[in-house]
Motif scaffolding. Structure first.
Motif, PDB file in Angstrom:
ATOM      1  N   GLY A 190      46.262  14.864  87.951  1.00  0.00           N
ATOM      2  CA  GLY A 190      44.986  15.829  87.880  1.00  0.00           C
ATOM      3  C   GLY A 190      45.069  16.460  86.518  1.00  0.00           C
ATOM      4  N   LEU A 191      46.378  17.361  86.591  1.00  0.00           N
ATOM      5  CA  LEU A 191      46.595  17.910  85.283  1.00  0.00           C
ATOM      6  C   LEU A 191      46.526  17.289  84.087  1.00  0.00           C
ATOM      7  CD1 LEU A 191      49.407  20.794  86.519  1.00  0.00           C
ATOM      8  CD2 LEU A 191      46.661  21.063  86.356  1.00  0.00           C
ATOM      9  N   GLY A 192      47.278  15.969  84.078  1.00  0.00           N
ATOM     10  CA  GLY A 192      47.226  15.274  83.014  1.00  0.00           C
ATOM     11  C   GLY A 192      45.819  14.792  82.514  1.00  0.00           C
ATOM     12  N   GLY A 193      44.883  14.585  83.330  1.00  0.00           N
ATOM     13  CA  GLY A 193      43.493  14.018  83.372  1.00  0.00           C
ATOM     14  C   GLY A 193      42.913  15.246  82.610  1.00  0.00           C
ATOM     15  N   ALA A 194      43.010  16.606  83.178  1.00  0.00           N
ATOM     16  CA  ALA A 194      42.171  17.563  82.519  1.00  0.00           C
ATOM     17  C   ALA A 194      42.490  17.945  81.179  1.00  0.00           C
ATOM     18  CB  ALA A 194      42.628  18.863  83.469  1.00  0.00           C
ATOM     19  N   GLY A 195      44.020  17.951  81.016  1.00  0.00           N
ATOM     20  CA  GLY A 195      44.487  18.027  79.540  1.00  0.00           C
ATOM     21  C   GLY A 195      43.985  16.994  78.550  1.00  0.00           C
ATOM     22  N   THR A 196      43.954  15.677  79.111  1.00  0.00           N
ATOM     23  CA  THR A 196      43.394  14.538  78.228  1.00  0.00           C
ATOM     24  C   THR A 196      42.017  14.778  77.861  1.00  0.00           C
ATOM     25  OG1 THR A 196      45.264  13.181  79.231  1.00  0.00           O
ATOM     26  CG2 THR A 196      43.474  12.152  77.997  1.00  0.00           C
ATOM     27  N   GLY A 197      41.319  15.308  79.055  1.00  0.00           N
ATOM     28  CA  GLY A 197      39.791  15.455  78.598  1.00  0.00           C
ATOM     29  C   GLY A 197      39.575  16.474  77.560  1.00  0.00           C
ATOM     30  N   LEU A 198      40.342  17.344  77.649  1.00  0.00           N
ATOM     31  CA  LEU A 198      40.193  18.708  76.728  1.00  0.00           C
ATOM     32  C   LEU A 198      40.450  18.130  75.172  1.00  0.00           C
ATOM     33  CD1 LEU A 198      41.610  21.882  78.533  1.00  0.00           C
ATOM     34  CD2 LEU A 198      39.120  21.430  77.532  1.00  0.00           C
TER      35      LEU A 198
END
Length: 397
Positions: free
Chosen positions: A150-158
């Motif tokens: 989840g956190l990796g997905g959010a950071g990747t999206g940014l």
């Protein structure tokens, strides 16, 4: 009646209705001032600044993720005692709000970043949880994998959302979903039995769709970035609707038989991809849908599908004996609903692909971005000798 018919109907209807639930608040409309309006052009730097609406949407979505994903995953990771898990949940769920605000202060939250940070976080957490369950690992490790996803997905999206339009970001999400669903269907076509111990392993059934979804992000970006027409956020949303209608229409071919898992997967795959292609040809290429337009048309398709089901049941008298007619009326009703709602929404015609020719100046010395807007419809009208003035290519300096 076979047991597969209710499943076919449920899968098809859920696929049609899925596009309607992706609508959030309509973001600020793209500013496009032409020379005739007398307004000053807007720089790319201005368009990329964090607006209060985008910041609120980003913080809200990340807080929801904290309550539903980050908090439970962290609670499972930190311990097994109830008190420890409750404390861990509260810390992470509340901390998500402050972390999101700090991220919005450090990063420019553009519409594309807002879309990708939330959508990729949900999908990353889901992939981590599915992989952990397929590998039969311990609860604490499963929580860690979910949290990292989840956190990796959010950071990747940014990170990857910088420089993208909202339509390109939404197309990446749609590409992920279509690629992952296609890979899952192919797995069942190759090996429909996952419990006999002789075919593909449960881990592989999760790993391949997950990897295909990662590849789908790139395909979606390539599709929206290389298309000769503008792919707006509403256009991308309608690709989901096309997949649902196509899968429903194709399911009528096997609904009255006794289909196995291979037949169901193959039919839904072919029909869904045909529906995506049709939506691209008939809706995306012709119009520029806003997010509100895409949600409105999707709701119209869902409403038409419900009416079609009702008509099919009324005409046949018994839904259990009329799976194929009911699904056919559902697909026809959804198609009619899309057509009628398009007339109600009246989205603007596609204005052609926008090509960036240069970067904007810094914020301390604002200048209008250099841009060329090409309108292929105007070029076609001019080539065919249609009377009138046709703006084919416009340069903005």
């Amino acid at each position: 009646m076979t047991r597969m018919r209710p499943l076919l109907r449920a899968v098809s209807l859920l696929a049609i209705a899925a596009a309607a639930v992706h609508a959030q608040q309509d973001p600020p409309r793209r500013l496009d001032f032409s020379r005739e309006t007398g307004a000053e052009p807007v720089t790319q730097d201005t368009l990329r600044r964090t607006t209060p609406e985008m910041r609120s949407a980003f913080v809200r979505n990340q807080t929801i993720l904290g309550l539903a994903v980050y908090g439970p995953a962290f609670a499972t990771m930190v311990g097994s005692e109830p008190a420890t898990r409750i404390a861990g949940y509260l810390v992470m769920a509340g901390g998500a709000f402050f972390a999101a605000n700090e991220a919005a202060r450090q990063w420019e939250i553009t519409p594309a970043r807002q879309v990708l940070a939330s959508r990729m976080a949900w999908r990353g957490a889901g992939a981590g949880l599915l992989l952990a369950n397929a590998a039969h690992i311990r609860e604490g490790e499963a929580g860690a994998m979910t949290l990292i996803g989840g956190l990796g997905g959010a950071g990747t999206g940014l990170a990857v959302g910088s420089g993208l339009t909202e339509g390109e970001a939404q197309a990446m999400v749609v590409g992920h979903d279509i690629a992952a669903a296609s890979a899952l269907a192919l797995m069942y076509i190759i090996d429909p039995y996952d419990s006999d111990g002789t075919g593909t392993s449960p881990q592989l059934r999760v790993l391949l769709p997950t990897a295909s979804g990662m590849f789908g992000y790139a395909l979606g970006r390539l599709y929206a970035g290389r298309a000769a027409y503008e792919v707006t956020v509403g256009d991308a949303l309608l690709l989901w609707l096309g997949a649902g209608i196509g899968a429903t229409a194709a399911s009528t071919a096997i609904a009255e038989s006794t289909p196995g898992a291979q037949a169901v997967a193959g039919t839904v795959l072919v029909g869904g991809l045909a529906g995506v292609w049709s939506a691209d040809r008939l809706l995306v290429r012709r119009y520029d849908h806003s997010r509100a337009d895409g949600a409105f048309v999707s709701l119209g398709g869902g409403a038409g599908a419900l009416m079609g089901i009702g008509i099919g049941v009324l005409l046949s008298g018994e839904a259990e004996r009329s799976s194929a007619p009911t699904l056919a009326f559902a697909a026809l009703g959804a198609t009619t609903g899309v057509w009628l709602t398009e007339r109600y929404a009246r989205p603007p015609a596609d204005q052609g692909r926008r090509y960036e020719l240069g970067a904007a100046a810094a914020a301390d010395a604002p200048r209008p971005a250099r841009r060329a807007d090409f309108n292929p419809l105007a070029a076609l009208a001019a080539a065919s000798g249609t009377p009138g003035r046709h703006s084919i290519l416009r340069f903005t300096f």
